[in-house]
Design a protein around this motif. Sequence first.
Motif, mmCIF file in Angstrom:
data_model
loop_
_atom_site.group_PDB
_atom_site.id
_atom_site.type_symbol
_atom_site.label_atom_id
_atom_site.label_comp_id
_atom_site.label_asym_id
_atom_site.label_seq_id
_atom_site.Cartn_x
_atom_site.Cartn_y
_atom_site.Cartn_z
ATOM 1 N N THR A 1 46.177 -7.163 -7.572
ATOM 2 C CA THR A 1 46.062 -6.890 -6.221
ATOM 3 C C THR A 1 44.751 -7.612 -5.497
ATOM 4 O OG1 THR A 1 44.775 -4.886 -6.260
ATOM 5 C CG2 THR A 1 47.254 -4.837 -6.171
ATOM 6 N N TYR A 2 44.445 -7.601 -3.984
ATOM 7 C CA TYR A 2 43.440 -8.038 -3.491
ATOM 8 C C TYR A 2 42.157 -7.345 -4.196
ATOM 9 C CZ TYR A 2 44.923 -11.191 0.209
ATOM 10 O OH TYR A 2 45.339 -12.240 1.105
ATOM 11 N N ARG B 1 49.741 -11.262 -4.436
ATOM 12 C CA ARG B 1 49.265 -10.996 -5.779
ATOM 13 C C ARG B 1 48.858 -12.265 -6.492
ATOM 14 N NH1 ARG B 1 49.723 -6.647 -4.376
ATOM 15 N NH2 ARG B 1 51.184 -4.862 -4.971
ATOM 16 N N PHE B 2 47.753 -12.036 -7.291
ATOM 17 C CA PHE B 2 46.972 -12.962 -8.010
ATOM 18 C C PHE B 2 47.389 -13.163 -9.577
ATOM 19 C CE2 PHE B 2 44.822 -11.644 -4.478
ATOM 20 C CZ PHE B 2 44.299 -13.005 -3.544
ATOM 21 N N THR B 3 47.220 -14.079 -10.044
ATOM 22 C CA THR B 3 47.732 -14.243 -11.653
ATOM 23 C C THR B 3 46.214 -14.732 -12.126
ATOM 24 O OG1 THR B 3 48.287 -16.556 -11.636
ATOM 25 C CG2 THR B 3 49.832 -15.002 -11.455
ATOM 26 N N ASP B 4 46.227 -14.755 -13.358
ATOM 27 C CA ASP B 4 45.071 -15.179 -14.205
ATOM 28 C C ASP B 4 44.790 -16.696 -13.890
ATOM 29 O OD1 ASP B 4 44.218 -12.667 -15.427
ATOM 30 O OD2 ASP B 4 45.448 -13.074 -16.853
ATOM 31 N N GLU B 5 45.640 -17.469 -13.607
ATOM 32 C CA GLU B 5 45.536 -19.060 -13.354
ATOM 33 C C GLU B 5 45.102 -18.859 -12.068
ATOM 34 O OE1 GLU B 5 48.441 -17.425 -14.594
ATOM 35 O OE2 GLU B 5 48.308 -18.162 -16.473
ATOM 36 N N ASP B 6 45.561 -18.266 -10.973
ATOM 37 C CA ASP B 6 45.064 -18.057 -9.475
ATOM 38 C C ASP B 6 43.585 -18.004 -9.547
ATOM 39 O OD1 ASP B 6 47.661 -18.690 -8.816
ATOM 40 O OD2 ASP B 6 47.793 -16.500 -8.220
ATOM 41 N N LEU B 7 42.935 -16.823 -10.452
ATOM 42 C CA LEU B 7 41.533 -16.627 -10.413
ATOM 43 C C LEU B 7 40.895 -17.819 -11.160
ATOM 44 C CD1 LEU B 7 41.805 -12.808 -11.089
ATOM 45 C CD2 LEU B 7 41.774 -13.934 -9.130
ATOM 46 N N ALA B 8 41.295 -18.287 -12.298
ATOM 47 C CA ALA B 8 40.790 -19.462 -12.622
ATOM 48 C C ALA B 8 40.447 -20.458 -11.664
ATOM 49 C CB ALA B 8 41.526 -19.877 -13.969
ATOM 50 N N ALA B 9 41.523 -20.760 -11.085
ATOM 51 C CA ALA B 9 41.452 -21.863 -9.889
ATOM 52 C C ALA B 9 40.530 -21.623 -8.785
ATOM 53 C CB ALA B 9 42.779 -21.981 -9.435
ATOM 54 N N ALA B 10 40.309 -20.289 -8.734
ATOM 55 C CA ALA B 10 39.139 -19.810 -7.657
ATOM 56 C C ALA B 10 37.869 -20.320 -8.056
ATOM 57 C CB ALA B 10 39.440 -18.444 -7.354
ATOM 58 N N TYR B 11 37.738 -20.160 -9.668
ATOM 59 C CA TYR B 11 36.260 -20.707 -10.028
ATOM 60 C C TYR B 11 35.989 -22.026 -10.054
ATOM 61 C CZ TYR B 11 35.220 -16.214 -12.287
ATOM 62 O OH TYR B 11 35.050 -14.916 -12.340
ATOM 63 N N LYS B 12 36.973 -22.672 -9.850
ATOM 64 C CA LYS B 12 37.010 -24.130 -9.751
ATOM 65 C C LYS B 12 36.681 -24.507 -8.386
ATOM 66 C CE LYS B 12 39.841 -25.730 -13.821
ATOM 67 N NZ LYS B 12 41.067 -25.930 -14.033
ATOM 68 N N ALA B 13 37.443 -23.818 -7.497
ATOM 69 C CA ALA B 13 37.272 -24.319 -5.944
ATOM 70 C C ALA B 13 35.996 -23.783 -5.517
ATOM 71 C CB ALA B 13 38.364 -23.491 -5.383
ATOM 72 N N CYS B 14 35.333 -22.888 -6.150
ATOM 73 C CA CYS B 14 34.051 -22.054 -5.808
ATOM 74 C C CYS B 14 33.023 -22.182 -6.918
ATOM 75 C CB CYS B 14 34.296 -20.904 -5.075
ATOM 76 S SG CYS B 14 35.713 -20.525 -4.014
ATOM 77 N N PRO B 15 32.389 -23.233 -7.060
ATOM 78 C CA PRO B 15 31.428 -23.408 -8.150
ATOM 79 C C PRO B 15 30.313 -22.193 -8.311
ATOM 80 C CG PRO B 15 31.620 -25.572 -7.054
ATOM 81 C CD PRO B 15 32.408 -24.452 -6.125
ATOM 82 N N ALA B 16 30.262 -21.718 -7.148
ATOM 83 C CA ALA B 16 29.180 -20.623 -7.030
ATOM 84 C C ALA B 16 29.578 -19.307 -7.948
ATOM 85 C CB ALA B 16 28.763 -20.324 -5.596
ATOM 86 N N LEU B 17 30.828 -19.209 -8.039
ATOM 87 C CA LEU B 17 31.347 -17.963 -8.778
ATOM 88 C C LEU B 17 31.093 -18.168 -10.204
ATOM 89 C CD1 LEU B 17 34.777 -17.364 -6.992
ATOM 90 C CD2 LEU B 17 32.971 -15.999 -7.040
ATOM 91 N N ALA B 18 31.312 -19.428 -10.688
ATOM 92 C CA ALA B 18 30.800 -19.755 -12.034
ATOM 93 C C ALA B 18 29.467 -19.136 -12.584
ATOM 94 C CB ALA B 18 31.211 -21.156 -12.345
ATOM 95 N N ARG B 19 28.672 -19.273 -11.716
ATOM 96 C CA ARG B 19 27.017 -19.126 -12.049
ATOM 97 C C ARG B 19 26.976 -17.377 -11.973
ATOM 98 N NH1 ARG B 19 24.465 -22.568 -7.772
ATOM 99 N NH2 ARG B 19 26.370 -22.558 -6.703
#
Length: 59
Positions: free
Chosen positions: A6-7, A40-58
């Motif tokens: 969920t959100y 709803r978000f899947t694991d793939e959606d969340l992984a894509a969020a890391y690619k779209a927002c590099p600040a999350l990866a840090r």
Amino acid sequence: MGQEYTYAEAAVKLRVAETTLRRWVSKGRVPCHRLGRLVRFTDEDLAAAYKACPALARR
């Protein structure tokens, strides 16, 4: 199919506020799956969020 979040659950996994995640979804920065009014978000959606927002990866 993998786990769906969920959100609130997705925001915790991404370590951002739920309102931030909602804003990103409305701007199309984070992919999601819509089932009527449910989002709803899947694991793939969340992984894509890391690619779209590099600040999350840090985090």
